[in-house]
Design an enzyme around this catalytic site. Structure first.
Site, PDB file in Angstrom:
ATOM      1  CD  GLU A  17      -2.748   1.051   2.513  1.00 57.20           C
ATOM      2  OE1 GLU A  17      -3.628   0.185   2.353  1.00 57.20           O
ATOM      3  OE2 GLU A  17      -2.663   1.764   3.515  1.00 57.20           O
ATOM      4  CG  HIS A 149     -15.722   0.528  12.307  1.00 58.29           C
ATOM      5  ND1 HIS A 149     -16.424   1.580  12.849  1.00 58.29           N
ATOM      6  CD2 HIS A 149     -14.845   1.070  11.418  1.00 58.29           C
ATOM      7  CE1 HIS A 149     -16.005   2.712  12.283  1.00 58.29           C
ATOM      8  NE2 HIS A 149     -15.052   2.419  11.414  1.00 58.29           N
ATOM      9  CD  GLN A 212       5.406   2.892  11.359  1.00 59.04           C
ATOM     10  OE1 GLN A 212       6.052   2.005  11.921  1.00 59.04           O
ATOM     11  NE2 GLN A 212       5.303   2.958  10.061  1.00 59.04           N
TER      12      GLN A 212
HETATM   13  P1  FAD Z   1     -18.541   1.057   6.795  1.00 55.43           P
HETATM   14  O1  FAD Z   1     -18.468  -0.287   6.192  1.00 55.43           O
HETATM   15  O2  FAD Z   1     -19.611   1.959   6.305  1.00 55.43           O
HETATM   16  O3  FAD Z   1     -18.689   0.867   8.381  1.00 55.43           O
HETATM   17  C1  FAD Z   1     -18.549   1.970   9.267  1.00 55.43           C
HETATM   18  C2  FAD Z   1     -19.363   1.714  10.538  1.00 55.43           C
HETATM   19  O4  FAD Z   1     -20.767   1.715  10.217  1.00 55.43           O
HETATM   20  C3  FAD Z   1     -19.086   0.352  11.179  1.00 55.43           C
HETATM   21  O5  FAD Z   1     -19.181   0.500  12.562  1.00 55.43           O
HETATM   22  C4  FAD Z   1     -20.217  -0.528  10.661  1.00 55.43           C
HETATM   23  O6  FAD Z   1     -20.525  -1.602  11.553  1.00 55.43           O
HETATM   24  C5  FAD Z   1     -21.365   0.466  10.546  1.00 55.43           C
HETATM   25  N1  FAD Z   1     -22.280   0.138   9.451  1.00 55.43           N
HETATM   26  C6  FAD Z   1     -21.949  -0.238   8.188  1.00 55.43           C
HETATM   27  N2  FAD Z   1     -23.060  -0.441   7.450  1.00 55.43           N
HETATM   28  C7  FAD Z   1     -24.109  -0.159   8.272  1.00 55.43           C
HETATM   29  C8  FAD Z   1     -25.528  -0.174   8.099  1.00 55.43           C
HETATM   30  N3  FAD Z   1     -26.063  -0.496   6.915  1.00 55.43           N
HETATM   31  N4  FAD Z   1     -26.299   0.180   9.154  1.00 55.43           N
HETATM   32  C9  FAD Z   1     -25.759   0.539  10.356  1.00 55.43           C
HETATM   33  N5  FAD Z   1     -24.422   0.559  10.566  1.00 55.43           N
HETATM   34  C10 FAD Z   1     -23.614   0.225   9.542  1.00 55.43           C
HETATM   35  N6  FAD Z   1      -9.748   5.688   5.299  1.00 55.43           N
HETATM   36  C11 FAD Z   1      -9.515   6.691   4.419  1.00 55.43           C
HETATM   37  O7  FAD Z   1      -9.902   7.846   4.682  1.00 55.43           O
HETATM   38  N7  FAD Z   1      -8.833   6.464   3.249  1.00 55.43           N
HETATM   39  C12 FAD Z   1      -8.398   5.241   2.894  1.00 55.43           C
HETATM   40  O8  FAD Z   1      -7.800   5.064   1.831  1.00 55.43           O
HETATM   41  C13 FAD Z   1      -8.641   4.147   3.801  1.00 55.43           C
HETATM   42  N8  FAD Z   1      -8.235   2.889   3.505  1.00 55.43           N
HETATM   43  C14 FAD Z   1      -8.545   1.852   4.360  1.00 55.43           C
HETATM   44  C15 FAD Z   1      -8.180   0.546   4.008  1.00 55.43           C
HETATM   45  C16 FAD Z   1      -8.469  -0.506   4.862  1.00 55.43           C
HETATM   46  C17 FAD Z   1      -8.086  -1.911   4.444  1.00 55.43           C
HETATM   47  C18 FAD Z   1      -9.132  -0.277   6.093  1.00 55.43           C
HETATM   48  C19 FAD Z   1      -9.420  -1.415   7.032  1.00 55.43           C
HETATM   49  C20 FAD Z   1      -9.498   1.020   6.452  1.00 55.43           C
HETATM   50  C21 FAD Z   1      -9.227   2.091   5.585  1.00 55.43           C
HETATM   51  N9  FAD Z   1      -9.598   3.411   5.892  1.00 55.43           N
HETATM   52  C22 FAD Z   1      -9.345   4.432   5.017  1.00 55.43           C
HETATM   53  C23 FAD Z   1     -10.286   3.706   7.158  1.00 55.43           C
HETATM   54  C24 FAD Z   1     -11.822   3.592   7.017  1.00 55.43           C
HETATM   55  O9  FAD Z   1     -12.270   4.562   6.100  1.00 55.43           O
HETATM   56  C25 FAD Z   1     -12.434   3.826   8.410  1.00 55.43           C
HETATM   57  O10 FAD Z   1     -12.159   2.739   9.232  1.00 55.43           O
HETATM   58  C26 FAD Z   1     -13.919   4.182   8.429  1.00 55.43           C
HETATM   59  O11 FAD Z   1     -14.212   4.631   9.769  1.00 55.43           O
HETATM   60  C27 FAD Z   1     -14.870   3.055   8.098  1.00 55.43           C
HETATM   61  O12 FAD Z   1     -14.901   2.767   6.772  1.00 55.43           O
HETATM   62  P2  FAD Z   1     -15.684   1.473   6.209  1.00 55.43           P
HETATM   63  O13 FAD Z   1     -15.617   1.499   4.754  1.00 55.43           O
HETATM   64  O14 FAD Z   1     -15.235   0.250   6.909  1.00 55.43           O
HETATM   65  O15 FAD Z   1     -17.197   1.859   6.699  1.00 55.43           O
END
Ligand code: FAD
Length: 290
Positions: A17, A149, A212
């Site tokens: 990454e 999360h 870190q």
């Molecule tokens: P979601 O899948 O939407 O989940 C977020 C929260 O909402 C969780 O608690 C989940 O349980 C809840 N949730 C999901 N769907 C629902 C629903 N339908 N109803 C009710 N609750 C729900 N951040 C950046 O800014 N840029 C990046 O490039 C980046 N890359 C990442 C790469 C990886 C591999 C990981 C693990 C994280 C990365 N992040 C990045 C961080 C990420 O954006 C954060 O962790 C963010 O807070 C959650 O994103 P998500 O896509 O998992 O959200």
């Protein structure tokens, strides 16, 4: 190449990454970094999108550099917490124009002091995934959290939401970093029990300096096992020794994963190709092993 195909084709893959620079003036340096990373021949290079709540003007540029200039498949991250639907459409168009077919679709961190979501925004990654799916012909991945999360009520509730994400069209998942493989193994059993059967790529973070470690606690909330803390404490004053120890710790996590059948690993390289290179060097025979 679509990452879903790549994961089917190969039993073991290691990907890397990198994060783009904030300023356009630093793009040349970033292109050099992509070239260095590409020389390691990872399965793919992922490029983050405006971490900690921002947007990114250079993600597509660097993904293009990885895939179309250096010949390594790229995975462009895309978040929706800091972008409205119009911006998302714009990025999807740009990705298509560059033949970049792999997207890691994320909600992103919610920027501080703003109302979220606004009416023209997606609430969850699953909604973004539906939108990308409707746009057509992208291979879509998502994030998952072996320790749950931080906003989720429980790990079970988080896995229920993860299931929604997969049902929306997510073809593979990449995990948040973890420092105890047993946490991942427990998570994988729970996810499978819920019917989540897409490939899961294990995210490994080589910790090579004290700063870190502090950031990990603040940003991801990952559990730091005693063994890991002792390593950082013991070598905190000697940066070269800590770097070596961090590389060894990550290497050990990866070969344990591969030995236990978790063949797809993503290294959070933090723009350090030398660290990724050292880990890959340590694993050279293991990665060749059929
Ligand atoms: P979601 O899948 O939407 O989940 C977020 C929260 O909402 C969780 O608690 C989940 O349980 C809840 N949730 C999901 N769907 C629902 C629903 N339908 N109803 C009710 N609750 C729900 N951040 C950046 O800014 N840029 C990046 O490039 C980046 N890359 C990442 C790469 C990886 C591999 C990981 C693990 C994280 C990365 N992040 C990045 C961080 C990420 O954006 C954060 O962790 C963010 O807070 C959650 O994103 P998500 O896509 O998992 O959200």
């Amino acid at each position: 190449m679509r990452i879903s195909e790549l994961l089917k084709e190969k039993e073991v893959t290691v990907s890397c990454e990198l994060f783009p620079p904030k300023k356009g003036s630093e793009l040349k340096k970033a292109h050099d970094l992509v070239r260095e990373m590409a020389k390691l021949r990872p399965a793919f290079i992922s490029v983050t999108y405006g971490a900690t709540g921002g947007i990114s003007e250079h993600t597509v540029n660097l993904a293009n550099e990885a895939q179309n200039v250096n010949g390594v498949p790229a995975l462009a991250h895309l978040t929706c917490a800091s972008s409205d639907r119009g911006k998302i459409q714009e990025v999807l168009r740009e990705l298509k124009e560059h033949n970049l077919e792999n997207i890691l679709a994320l909600r992103g961190d919610i920027p501080e002091h703003v109302d979220f979501p606004l009416p023209n925004q997606y609430h969850h990654a699953s909604e973004l995934i539906e939108e990308i799916k409707a746009y057509g012909d992208f291979c879509i991945g998502g994030a998952c959290y072996p320790e749950g999360h931080p906003e989720a009520e429980s790990i079970e509730a988080d896995i229920d939401n993860l299931k929604r994400k997969v049902e929306a069209g997510c073809e593979f998942l990449t995990t948040q970093m973890f420092f105890d493989n047993n946490i991942l193994y427990r998570f994988l059993y729970k996810a499978l029990k819920k019917g989540i059967d897409v490939p899961v790529i294990a995210g490994i973070m080589p910790v090579t300096n004290v700063k870190q470690m502090k950031q990990i606690g603040a940003l991801s909330g990952s559990l730091l096992p005693q063994r890991f803390r002792m390593m950082v404490e013991r070598f905190a004053e000697d940066s070269a020794a800590l770097k070596q120890a961090g590389i060894a710790y990550a290497t050990e996590q990866i070969f344990d994963l591969i030995a236990n059948g978790v063949g797809h690993v993503h290294i959070y390289t933090m723009n350090k190709p030398d660290v990724a290179g050292a880990i890959l060097g340590n694993l050279s025979e293991i990665l060749r092993c059929k």
